[in-house]
Design an enzyme around this catalytic site. Structure first.
Site, PDB file in Angstrom:
ATOM      1  N   LYS A 282       0.844  -1.196   0.000  1.00  0.00           N
ATOM      2  CA  LYS A 282       0.000   0.000   0.000  1.00  0.00           C
ATOM      3  C   LYS A 282       0.880   1.247   0.000  1.00  0.00           C
ATOM      4  O   LYS A 282       2.008   1.198   0.494  1.00  0.00           O
ATOM      5  CB  LYS A 282      -0.871   0.024   1.267  1.00  0.00           C
ATOM      6  CG  LYS A 282      -2.024  -0.932   1.272  1.00  0.00           C
ATOM      7  CD  LYS A 282      -2.865  -0.751   2.520  1.00  0.00           C
ATOM      8  CE  LYS A 282      -4.043  -1.729   2.544  1.00  0.00           C
ATOM      9  NZ  LYS A 282      -5.023  -1.504   1.491  1.00  0.00           N
ATOM     10  N   ARG A 356     -10.583 -11.330   1.637  1.00  0.00           N
ATOM     11  CA  ARG A 356     -11.394 -12.406   1.062  1.00  0.00           C
ATOM     12  C   ARG A 356     -10.665 -13.740   1.125  1.00  0.00           C
ATOM     13  O   ARG A 356     -11.290 -14.793   1.198  1.00  0.00           O
ATOM     14  CB  ARG A 356     -11.802 -12.025  -0.369  1.00  0.00           C
ATOM     15  CG  ARG A 356     -10.630 -11.781  -1.280  1.00  0.00           C
ATOM     16  CD  ARG A 356     -11.014 -11.004  -2.543  1.00  0.00           C
ATOM     17  NE  ARG A 356     -11.073  -9.562  -2.303  1.00  0.00           N
ATOM     18  CZ  ARG A 356     -11.368  -8.668  -3.250  1.00  0.00           C
ATOM     19  NH1 ARG A 356     -11.675  -9.054  -4.473  1.00  0.00           N
ATOM     20  NH2 ARG A 356     -11.387  -7.379  -2.965  1.00  0.00           N
TER      21      ARG A 356
HETATM   22  N1  BES Z   1      -8.368  -3.600   4.196  1.00  0.00           N
HETATM   23  C1  BES Z   1      -8.441  -3.207   2.842  1.00  0.00           C
HETATM   24  C2  BES Z   1      -9.706  -2.415   2.540  1.00  0.00           C
HETATM   25  C3  BES Z   1      -9.731  -1.001   3.013  1.00  0.00           C
HETATM   26  C4  BES Z   1      -8.962  -0.037   2.405  1.00  0.00           C
HETATM   27  C5  BES Z   1     -10.573  -0.638   4.035  1.00  0.00           C
HETATM   28  C6  BES Z   1      -9.033   1.267   2.836  1.00  0.00           C
HETATM   29  C7  BES Z   1     -10.655   0.669   4.448  1.00  0.00           C
HETATM   30  C8  BES Z   1      -9.877   1.622   3.855  1.00  0.00           C
HETATM   31  C9  BES Z   1      -8.436  -4.437   1.932  1.00  0.00           C
HETATM   32  O1  BES Z   1      -7.672  -5.489   2.364  1.00  0.00           O
HETATM   33  C10 BES Z   1      -7.863  -3.974   0.637  1.00  0.00           C
HETATM   34  O2  BES Z   1      -6.721  -3.625   0.621  1.00  0.00           O
HETATM   35  N2  BES Z   1      -8.663  -3.989  -0.415  1.00  0.00           N
HETATM   36  C11 BES Z   1      -8.234  -3.544  -1.675  1.00  0.00           C
HETATM   37  C12 BES Z   1      -8.776  -4.510  -2.707  1.00  0.00           C
HETATM   38  C13 BES Z   1      -8.214  -4.316  -4.072  1.00  0.00           C
HETATM   39  C14 BES Z   1      -6.762  -4.685  -4.101  1.00  0.00           C
HETATM   40  C15 BES Z   1      -9.002  -5.150  -5.047  1.00  0.00           C
HETATM   41  C16 BES Z   1      -8.768  -2.135  -1.904  1.00  0.00           C
HETATM   42  O3  BES Z   1      -9.897  -1.851  -1.481  1.00  0.00           O
HETATM   43  O4  BES Z   1      -8.056  -1.319  -2.446  1.00  0.00           O
HETATM   44 MN    MN Z   2      -5.641  -5.298   1.792  1.00  0.00          MN
END
Ligand code: BES
Ligand code: MN
Ligand code: ZN
Length: 500
Positions: A282, A356
């Protein structure tokens, strides 16, 4: 903070503060009128001067009101009388408790719960009074050093609140108070777990919290370790955890207070104690907030705390897959193919779509409890925050009647969700050239394709998924966990228990 339910005269209350409501525009409630009469029109004179219009959430603190026994009188704006409902009632209660902060008032008597609130009875009003008040006074200072803990403020904090009700509603009020306090305790636990730093709140710590909850109650808790999960074939969950020095845990809690043969409701909570994104790292901005990626797990623990306190007659199982998502020489790579416990294979196209991957194995594990319904709760997608913002959780389900039950529970608890689409049409976005499915479905409808992914592991029972990415915590100056959706989940279980 302690609450009591009483039937008293507002002008005779001997408290640090008496709290009464004023409707827009400048209309006195019954309690305000009694004080006005006892004080020779003091309140109406102040109001006529224009200091208080009665706008929802506004407050005016008065001192030394003649003819009354309390040190202070707090006037709280209620908005338009015709529109006074669940939302504005909670707003008024919240504003009143906030206004007492830092005043030195340690005791108060409130006359807000006796006001009629659209569609709701005395038990509801008292429960929500307690929930809102506890939410307002919540503080997380466990990680502050001794010299920064504000003991003086603690000594002056609000300690006792009398909630006034008509005599015939006292009994219902007591029941409401017990419920409200149980939910508040669950919310508070969920908040604490969310707010704890990720170097403290590890998978092992979460497992210890579940065990501590079991010790103080009739809850049964079992914690599965890596070797157990290897035996079960949880290749997807273990794949995510393999980049971390922290051992993964699968926490299983069982509350067996329903009829013997009654099928349990299963709650499954995402417990990523820190989400760096893994190799699909990230960006750095606000990455600290990914300590909240275990708020689904926290909401399951909080809900179990609440139903244990209520001794709710229901069979419920909580399943928490918990680990970290870290980049490491041993971490999963984009392109890796994992074999889930269900036997379905998954091509990992983005290691940041890890929630997931841990939930799918927990959903397969849930089958062994022959559940009446399964609800998973997860901070799953940033896309859900884009779709719904911070007011509503996203609700997805393979069963419309279960979805309606959860929506109604959210409405009653004022912890609302919105029914999102999960049509077959979206499933194609998860096609993979190399495995049974990919773990991401592209930029379009990201929260929907995440739900579609989970649905492939929830075919054997009625299932719903709550995406709480936008509702579980607040960012910015007010950064902190909200404890949501503990109120929704507890209400859902209470409704189920009443039906069983
Ligand atoms: N934990 C995150 C989702 C999230 C991101 C919650 C920001 C709250 C704020 C999850 O694990 C994630 O990183 N999801 C990705 C999925 C994507 C790679 C398809 C996302 O939402 O960017
Ligand atoms: Mn994630
Ligand atoms: Zn995540």
């Amino acid at each position: 903070m302690e609450f009591s339910i009483k039937n008293t005269n507002p002008e005779k209350q001997r408290q640090d503060c008496t709290i009464v409501g004023i409707y827009e525009s400048r209309k006195l409630t019954g309690a305000a009128e009694l004080i006005d009469a006892a004080s020779g029109g003091f309140v109406s004179t102040v109001i006529k001067r224009g200091d208080m219009e009665g706008k929802i959430g506004s407050t005016l603190m008065l001192h030394g009101v003649p003819g009354t026994a309390s040190d202070r009188l707090l006037l709280v704006g209620l908005g338009k009388e015709r529109e006074f409902d669940a939302r504005t009632y909670r707003k008024a209660v919240s504003a009143s408790i906030k206004a007492l902060k830092g005043t030195g008032a340690a005791t108060a008597a409130s006359y807000l719960a006796e006001l009629p609130v659209k569609k709701h009875d005395a038990a509801w009003k008292v429960a929500h009074f307690a929930e809102v008040a506890m939410d307002v006074v919540y503080k997380f200072d466990r990680m502050k050093g001794k010299q920064h803990k504000d003991d003086k403020a603690a000594a002056r904090a609000l300690k006792k609140v009398v909630i006034n009700l008509p005599r015939e509603a006292l009994k219902a009020g007591e029941a409401g108070l017990r419920q409200g306090l149980a939910i508040a305790a669950g919310v508070s636990l969920a908040k604490d777990l969310g707010n704890l730093p990720p170097n403290v709140c590890t998978p092992t710590y979460l497992a210890e919290q579940a065990q501590a909850l079991a010790k103080s109650s009739g809850l049964q808790v079992q914690v599965l370790d890596r070797p157990d999960m290897e035996k079960l074939g949880m290749g997807s969950f273990l794949g995510v955890s393999q980049g971390s020095r922290q051992p993964p845990k699968l926490i299983v809690m069982q509350h067996k207070k329903g009829r013997k043969n009654q099928k349990p409701v299963v709650l499954v909570g995402k417990g990523i104690t820190f989400d760096t994104g893994g190799i699909s790292l990230k960006p750095g901005a606000e990455m600290d907030e990914m300590k909240y990626d275990m708020c689904g797990a926290a909401s399951v623990l909080g809900t179990f705390k609440a139903i244990v306190e209520m001794d709710l007659p229901i069979n419920a199982v909580g399943i928490i897959p918990t680990c970290e998502n870290m980049p490491d020489g041993n971490a999963i790579r984009p392109g890796d193919v994992l074999t889930s416990m269900s036997g379905q294979t998954i091509e990992v196209l983005n290691t940041d779509a890890e929630g997931r991957l841990i939930l799918c194995d927990a959903l397969t594990y849930a089958e062994r409890f022959e559940p009446s319904s399964v609800v998973d709760i997860a901070t799953l997608t940033g896309a859900c925050v884009i779709a719904l913002g911070h007011h509503l959780s996203g609700l997805f389900s393979n069963n419309d009647s279960l979805a309606r039950e959860l929506l109604a529970a959210g409405e009653g608890a004022q912890d609302r969700a919105w029914h999102m689409p999960m049509l077959e049409d979206y499933q194609g976005q998860l096609d993979s050239n190399f495995a049974d499915m990919a773990n991401i479905g592209g930029r379009a409808a990201g929260s929907v394709t995440a739900a579609c992914f989970l649905s492939r592991f929830a075919k054997k029972y009625d299932w719903a998924h709550l995406d709480i990415a936008g509702t579980a915590w607040k960012s910015g100056k007010e950064k902190g966990s909200t404890g949501r959706p503990v109120p929704l989940l507890t209400e859902f279980l209470m409704q189920r228990a009443a039906k069983n």
